[in-house]
Write a protein that holds these residues in place. Structure first.
Motif, PDB file in Angstrom:
ATOM      1  N   CYS A   1       0.781  -0.917   0.031  1.00 49.10           N
ATOM      2  CA  CYS A   1      -0.189  -0.167  -0.028  1.00 49.10           C
ATOM      3  C   CYS A   1       1.157   1.325  -0.041  1.00 49.10           C
ATOM      4  O   CYS A   1       1.657   1.212   0.747  1.00 49.10           O
ATOM      5  N   GLU A   2       0.779   1.824  -0.815  1.00 52.77           N
ATOM      6  CA  GLU A   2       1.172   3.691  -0.921  1.00 52.77           C
ATOM      7  C   GLU A   2       0.183   4.391  -1.762  1.00 52.77           C
ATOM      8  O   GLU A   2      -0.691   4.526  -2.058  1.00 52.77           O
ATOM      9  N   MET A   3       0.950   5.728  -0.250  1.00 56.42           N
ATOM     10  CA  MET A   3      -0.324   7.169  -0.040  1.00 56.42           C
ATOM     11  C   MET A   3       0.447   7.819  -0.663  1.00 56.42           C
ATOM     12  O   MET A   3       1.651   8.602  -0.134  1.00 56.42           O
ATOM     13  N   SER A   4       0.120   8.916  -1.343  1.00 60.31           N
ATOM     14  CA  SER A   4       0.319  10.512  -2.116  1.00 60.31           C
ATOM     15  C   SER A   4      -0.815  10.861  -1.996  1.00 60.31           C
ATOM     16  O   SER A   4      -1.671  11.041  -2.328  1.00 60.31           O
ATOM     17  N   LEU A   5      -0.321  12.325  -1.610  1.00 54.07           N
ATOM     18  CA  LEU A   5      -1.212  13.644  -2.190  1.00 54.07           C
ATOM     19  C   LEU A   5      -1.631  13.364  -3.893  1.00 54.07           C
ATOM     20  O   LEU A   5      -1.060  13.054  -4.936  1.00 54.07           O
ATOM     21  N   TYR A   6      -2.950  14.304  -3.988  1.00 53.63           N
ATOM     22  CA  TYR A   6      -3.934  14.387  -5.552  1.00 53.63           C
ATOM     23  C   TYR A   6      -3.746  15.489  -5.891  1.00 53.63           C
ATOM     24  O   TYR A   6      -4.665  15.755  -4.928  1.00 53.63           O
TER      25      TYR A   6
ATOM     26  N   ASP B   1     -11.969  21.952  -4.032  1.00 48.75           N
ATOM     27  CA  ASP B   1     -11.100  22.175  -3.060  1.00 48.75           C
ATOM     28  C   ASP B   1     -10.872  21.257  -1.846  1.00 48.75           C
ATOM     29  O   ASP B   1     -11.270  21.022  -1.977  1.00 48.75           O
ATOM     30  N   GLY B   2      -9.476  21.751  -1.940  1.00 47.91           N
ATOM     31  CA  GLY B   2      -8.603  21.074  -0.295  1.00 47.91           C
ATOM     32  C   GLY B   2      -7.572  19.622  -0.794  1.00 47.91           C
ATOM     33  O   GLY B   2      -7.850  19.835  -1.772  1.00 47.91           O
ATOM     34  N   THR B   3      -8.013  19.145   0.540  1.00 48.56           N
ATOM     35  CA  THR B   3      -6.539  17.913   0.463  1.00 48.56           C
ATOM     36  C   THR B   3      -7.322  17.189   0.046  1.00 48.56           C
ATOM     37  O   THR B   3      -7.885  16.451  -0.364  1.00 48.56           O
TER      38      THR B   3
ATOM     39  N   LEU C   1      -5.811  -2.053  -6.836  1.00 44.84           N
ATOM     40  CA  LEU C   1      -6.428  -1.561  -6.034  1.00 44.84           C
ATOM     41  C   LEU C   1      -6.525   0.332  -6.034  1.00 44.84           C
ATOM     42  O   LEU C   1      -5.382   0.445  -5.628  1.00 44.84           O
ATOM     43  N   SER C   2      -6.793   1.995  -6.710  1.00 48.09           N
ATOM     44  CA  SER C   2      -6.931   2.824  -6.338  1.00 48.09           C
ATOM     45  C   SER C   2      -7.525   3.606  -6.064  1.00 48.09           C
ATOM     46  O   SER C   2      -8.988   3.170  -6.713  1.00 48.09           O
ATOM     47  N   SER C   3      -7.386   3.942  -5.032  1.00 50.57           N
ATOM     48  CA  SER C   3      -9.140   4.915  -4.624  1.00 50.57           C
ATOM     49  C   SER C   3      -8.591   6.162  -3.878  1.00 50.57           C
ATOM     50  O   SER C   3      -7.163   6.460  -3.400  1.00 50.57           O
ATOM     51  N   LEU C   4      -9.435   7.394  -4.144  1.00 51.90           N
ATOM     52  CA  LEU C   4      -9.135   8.079  -4.155  1.00 51.90           C
ATOM     53  C   LEU C   4      -9.464   8.916  -2.941  1.00 51.90           C
ATOM     54  O   LEU C   4     -11.065   8.944  -2.561  1.00 51.90           O
ATOM     55  N   LEU C   5      -9.354   9.390  -2.326  1.00 52.28           N
ATOM     56  CA  LEU C   5      -9.337  10.294  -0.368  1.00 52.28           C
ATOM     57  C   LEU C   5     -10.068  11.839  -0.459  1.00 52.28           C
ATOM     58  O   LEU C   5      -8.774  12.399  -0.659  1.00 52.28           O
ATOM     59  N   ARG C   6     -11.054  11.591   0.382  1.00 46.81           N
ATOM     60  CA  ARG C   6     -10.814  13.198   0.999  1.00 46.81           C
ATOM     61  C   ARG C   6     -10.847  12.972   2.381  1.00 46.81           C
ATOM     62  O   ARG C   6     -11.832  12.910   2.645  1.00 46.81           O
ATOM     63  N   PRO C   7      -9.936  13.381   2.582  1.00 45.65           N
ATOM     64  CA  PRO C   7      -9.617  13.695   4.320  1.00 45.65           C
ATOM     65  C   PRO C   7     -10.514  15.147   4.843  1.00 45.65           C
ATOM     66  O   PRO C   7     -10.650  16.184   4.622  1.00 45.65           O
ATOM     67  N   GLN C   8     -10.904  14.576   6.078  1.00 43.96           N
ATOM     68  CA  GLN C   8     -10.834  15.772   6.384  1.00 43.96           C
ATOM     69  C   GLN C   8      -9.953  17.521   7.638  1.00 43.96           C
ATOM     70  O   GLN C   8      -8.568  16.283   7.541  1.00 43.96           O
ATOM     71  N   SER C   9     -10.236  17.956   7.525  1.00 40.80           N
ATOM     72  CA  SER C   9      -9.016  18.899   7.484  1.00 40.80           C
ATOM     73  C   SER C   9      -8.376  19.226   8.576  1.00 40.80           C
ATOM     74  O   SER C   9      -6.934  19.168   9.201  1.00 40.80           O
ATOM     75  N   GLU C  10      -9.337  18.741   9.778  1.00 42.59           N
ATOM     76  CA  GLU C  10      -8.895  18.382  11.338  1.00 42.59           C
ATOM     77  C   GLU C  10      -8.671  16.699  11.487  1.00 42.59           C
ATOM     78  O   GLU C  10     -10.272  16.048  11.094  1.00 42.59           O
TER      79      GLU C  10
ATOM     80  N   THR D   1      -7.390  11.069  11.670  1.00 45.42           N
ATOM     81  CA  THR D   1      -7.799  11.644  10.647  1.00 45.42           C
ATOM     82  C   THR D   1      -9.136  11.270   9.773  1.00 45.42           C
ATOM     83  O   THR D   1      -8.912  10.263   9.562  1.00 45.42           O
ATOM     84  N   MET D   2     -10.745  11.273   9.956  1.00 43.57           N
ATOM     85  CA  MET D   2     -12.179  10.893   8.875  1.00 43.57           C
ATOM     86  C   MET D   2     -11.369  10.945   7.496  1.00 43.57           C
ATOM     87  O   MET D   2     -11.328  12.376   7.039  1.00 43.57           O
ATOM     88  N   ALA D   3     -12.103  10.196   6.789  1.00 40.63           N
ATOM     89  CA  ALA D   3     -11.688  10.335   5.130  1.00 40.63           C
ATOM     90  C   ALA D   3     -12.659   9.575   4.170  1.00 40.63           C
ATOM     91  O   ALA D   3     -12.893   8.722   5.459  1.00 40.63           O
ATOM     92  N   THR D   4     -13.138  10.256   3.539  1.00 45.79           N
ATOM     93  CA  THR D   4     -13.894   9.366   2.346  1.00 45.79           C
ATOM     94  C   THR D   4     -13.881   9.056   1.478  1.00 45.79           C
ATOM     95  O   THR D   4     -12.793  10.163   0.558  1.00 45.79           O
TER      96      THR D   4
END
Length: 495
Positions: free
Chosen positions: A91-96, A120-122, A135-144, A153-156
């Motif tokens: 598993c690898e994770m990076s910014l998108y 907008d956002g991370t 598998l590849s998944s795009l996650l949208r984490p919460q700011s805090e 950190t919660m992520a969707t």
């Protein structure tokens, strides 16, 4: 009572299946460290959790310890078929960064080049790979991050693409079916470019990379009225949404079908799902193969006298692919030690012979050393190992017969029976001839007896004198002696 037992069994089965899925996936967060270098930091994804609080992870920064909210349930579905005893996927994770697709045939997905403010956002891109899952998944984490008891950190999960056949192995000439599933859950209804309820239009492309070259095999855009490149090599994709909920989540299918694969079609396949400003991509490694046929000559027996070498053994390994990974072993089974052992002798391989379907063949040769009487009944075996075969490989064998040590065989018994049968028929014919001659006058007897005598001289397989090494006592053939006696008796009566 039976219904209650059935419901209990189903519940226990579901509980077992859920418990078999991984709760936490360990990852590496990869980022640019400058100077063309990459930095890796530990991270983790919490995929499922009961009523209890998340376990604390003081070894991880809160922004790299993510509790994933998966509205479509795709991550759990992806791991539903994951073997219990298999190692965890890499598993690898990076910014998108959300961007519009660059291909012209996808311009209809993003009529506006600027990204909507809702995106907008991370963003994080998670990639997992193993022999059982890609598998590849795009996650949208919460700011805090969430506060105590555990900083997390919660992520969707917004877009997830996966396959259960990341390393398909297809036989030459058979069709390749590469499964692909995906799911999309917009953050808000405004995040979709289409104002109409229901799943948005999407784009799907399949590419192949082999020996440094990339080729677009298939491009489709369900829901859009645009020109797309023509499909190549007869490729077909089953691209469609599986449901039509008004605001999601939605699941879709992009399974790829390639007819009658050839060796030139193996390589790395890239499947990309395009949504407005979002893309998810997975990698599959298609391997083309064909198991070899094995034949050994001379067969089924090979003869040799004590102290002499048997004839050269030829093992034909035919119509296999790929040419790499083939191993040929020579074994001697039985013999003085009564077990398998490596056969001695001079051995060599021929050059590869190529066939029209892309497969190849070669010949393996063995010149055994001189044999001893103790090796009578031993078997020489040619064993072939290839990536397309089971671990034990495939083999062919011949039996060694040492001259002077074998008893009568079944063929010998059949030959003796046929010889006795023919001899009995010959004696019967002679008795009929004698009875016929007894009814004739002396002149006719002499003529018929002389004709019978010379006929027997021509047809009889037995010698008629001891000087020729006959097998009858005294070297005489009884049939010929009987005919000669009849002729002499006829001459005496005529005189």
């Amino acid at each position: 009572m039976k219904r209650v037992s059935l419901l209990l069994a189903v519940a226990l089965g579901l509980a077992t299946a859920v418990s078999a899925r991984p709760a936490v996936i360990e990852c590496w967060f990869v980022e640019d460290a400058g100077g063309g270098k990459l930095a890796k930091k530990p991270a983790a994804l919490l995929l499922r959790q009961g009523a209890e609080s998340p376990p604390p992870r003081p070894d991880l920064a809160p922004e790299r310890y993510l509790k994933v909210h998966d509205p479509a349930g795709t991550l759990q579905a992806a791991f539903r078929q994951y073997p219990r005893d298999a190692p965890a996927p890499r598993c690898e994770m990076s910014l998108y960064v959300p961007l519009p697709a660059s291909a012209k045939w996808l311009s209809g997905l993003t009529p506006e080049q600027s990204c909507p403010r809702a995106l907008d956002g991370t963003w994080l891109m998670v990639s997992m790979s193993s022999p059982f899952l890609s598998l590849s998944s795009l996650l949208r984490p919460q700011s805090e991050p969430q506060p105590e008891p555990a900083l997390i950190t919660m992520a969707t999960a917004v877009l997830t693409v996966f396959t259960h056949t990341p390393t398909p192995r297809i036989r030459i000439g058979q069709d390749a079916l590469l499964d692909l599933s995906f799911a999309y859950m917009p953050l808000t209804p405004k995040a979709a470019t289409s104002l109409a309820p229901g799943p948005p239009p999407f784009g799907l492309e399949w590419r192949r990379q082999h020996l440094g070259k990339g080729h677009l095999l298939l491009a489709v855009t369900p829901g859009l009225n645009g020109q797309v490149p023509a499909a190549r090599e007869g490729a077909v994709a089953f691209a469609a949404w599986d449901d039509d909920e008004p605001w999601g989540p939605w699941t879709g299918n992009g399974t790829f079908w390639l007819p009658a694969v050839k060796p030139s079609q193996e390589g790395t396949y890239l499947a990309t799902v395009h949504l407005p400003y979002l893309q998810g991509q997975i990698t599959l490694e298609l391997a083309v193969q064909k198991p070899p046929k094995v034949a050994l000559t001379p067969a089924p027996l090979v003869w040799a006298a004590p102290g002499e070498a048997p004839p050269e053994l030829l093992c034909l390994v035919s119509h296999f692919y790929p040419s790499q990974g083939l191993e040929v072993e020579w074994e001697l089974r039985g013999g003085p030690e009564g077990r398998f052992q490596k056969a001695e002798g001079q051995r060599w391989l021929s050059a590869l012979r190529h066939h029209s379907d892309g497969s190849v063949s070669l010949s393996a040769h063995l010149q055994p050393p001189p044999v001893t009487s103790e090796q009578h009944g031993a078997r020489y075996a040619c064993r072939v190992h290839h990536p397309s075969l089971p671990a034990l490989g495939r083999s062919a064998e011949v039996t060694l017969q040492v001259a002077g040590l074998s008893g009568p065989s079944l063929e010998d018994g059949i030959g003796l029976f046929l010889s006795a049968f023919l001899l009995l028929g010959l004696l019967k014919a002679l008795s009929w001839a004698a009875a016929y001659l007894a009814t004739q006058n002396p002149t006719e007897k002499v003529q018929h007896s002389t004709f019978l005598y010379f006929s027997l001289l021509i047809l009889s397989p037995f010698p008629n004198s001891s000087s020729e090494g006959g097998c009858w006592p005294g070297g005489q053939n009884p049939a010929l002696e009987f005919t000669q006696t009849c002729i002499k008796s006829c001459h005496l009566k005529q005189a």
